[in-house]
Design an enzyme around this catalytic site. Structure first.
Site, PDB file in Angstrom:
ATOM      1  CB  CYS A   1      -0.864   7.399   0.539  1.00 53.49           C
ATOM      2  SG  CYS A   1      -1.607   8.443  -0.744  1.00 53.49           S
TER       3      CYS A   1
ATOM      4  CB  CYS B   1       1.244  10.646  -4.227  1.00 59.00           C
ATOM      5  SG  CYS B   1       0.752  10.835  -2.505  1.00 59.00           S
TER       6      CYS B   1
ATOM      7  CB  CYS C   1      -2.278   6.821  -4.334  1.00 64.13           C
ATOM      8  SG  CYS C   1      -1.326   8.357  -4.387  1.00 64.13           S
TER       9      CYS C   1
ATOM     10  CD  GLU D   1       1.965   6.293  -5.684  1.00 63.69           C
ATOM     11  OE1 GLU D   1       2.132   5.396  -4.838  1.00 63.69           O
ATOM     12  OE2 GLU D   1       2.221   7.501  -5.454  1.00 63.69           O
TER      13      GLU D   1
ATOM     14  NE  ARG E   1      12.776   7.155   0.443  1.00 63.56           N
ATOM     15  CZ  ARG E   1      11.551   7.648   0.308  1.00 63.56           C
ATOM     16  NH1 ARG E   1      10.570   7.223   1.086  1.00 63.56           N
ATOM     17  NH2 ARG E   1      11.291   8.552  -0.627  1.00 63.56           N
TER      18      ARG E   1
ATOM     19  CE1 TYR F   1     -19.780   5.725  -1.907  1.00 61.36           C
ATOM     20  CE2 TYR F   1     -18.035   6.905  -3.055  1.00 61.36           C
ATOM     21  CZ  TYR F   1     -19.376   6.703  -2.798  1.00 61.36           C
ATOM     22  OH  TYR F   1     -20.311   7.471  -3.428  1.00 61.36           O
TER      23      TYR F   1
END
Length: 227
Positions: free
Chosen positions: A91, A57, A94, A59, A85, A128
């Site tokens: 996500c 991605c 990321c 990021e 957009r 986590y």
């Protein structure tokens, strides 16, 4: 979309990602641009590299670009989609990577018709945490507290869903008018739970200005510190 966070740094990071996203054409492998700012005020930008085997991605590309430049700790990240957009949310992958590598980073995300700055820890609750990860930490303040912190008049802060590390850390000050950050070394001496109802009414009102989504009587964190 508007940016109610009121931070000049956020506006600049969004503008950089928007500018890059606007250059993306019809190539479906590159559809998102991202930008991030480090604690020195430098901005790093990049685009995603989609591939069916798991291309990164935007990021994650930016994290790599920043690391290549030896950027150190990142303060803010945003992703923007092509074709107008606007700002989009990261996500889950990321979010986890940012949490592990930059646990104090804030991510700009869409919220109805506005853009909000959210701690990555809030974006990934009950997450986590890798036991072998020990990145440098920092604590954010509004720059209006800078003089009081420097003079030792302010040695306490109340936080909501904003974990603060004990011990030596970096204090980071920013505001809505000045680009970049003022940073200094500091020490967090004590972190303990406190209820909203334990605070006086003026302090409660101020906190609700910082955290408008808080419930009626939330669990808060009282942080004692010095420089």
């Amino acid at each position: 979309m508007t940016t109610p966070t009121g931070w000049a740094n956020d506006d600049v990071v969004i503008a950089k990602a928007m500018e890059l996203a606007a250059t993306l054409g019809d190539d479906q492998n590159h559809t998102v641009a991202a930008a991030a700012m480090d604690l020195n005020g430098n901005i790093y930008a990049g685009v995603n590299n989609y591939h069916f085997n798991g291309g990164p991605c935007a990021e994650l590309v930016v994290l790599g670009i920043a690391a290549s430049a030896h950027a150190g700790r990142l303060a803010t990240m945003v992703a923007v989609g092509d074709g107008g957009r606007g700002v989009i949310s990261p996500c889950g992958r990321c979010r986890q990577v940012m949490l592990d590598q930059h646990p104090d980073i804030c991510v700009l995300v869409p919220n109805d018709d506005q853009i909000r700055s959210i701690s990555v820890r809030e974006l990934l609750p009950y997450s986590y945490a890798q036991p072998d990860e020990d990145p440098d930490r920092f604590v954010r303040f509004s720059r209006r507290y800078l003089d009081d912190v420097l003079a030792g008049r302010k040695t306490r802060t109340i936080r909501y869903r904003d974990p603060v590390p004990l011990g030596l850390t970096t204090f980071v000050f920013e505001d809505g008018e000045h680009l970049g950050f003022v940073t200094m070394s500091g020490v967090v001496d004590d972190v303990r739970p406190i209820r909203m109802s334990d605070l006086d009414s003026d302090y409660q009102e101020g906190l609700r200005g910082h955290y408008p989504d808080m419930p009626a009587d939330p669990q808060l964190t009282e942080v004692r510190f010095h420089i």
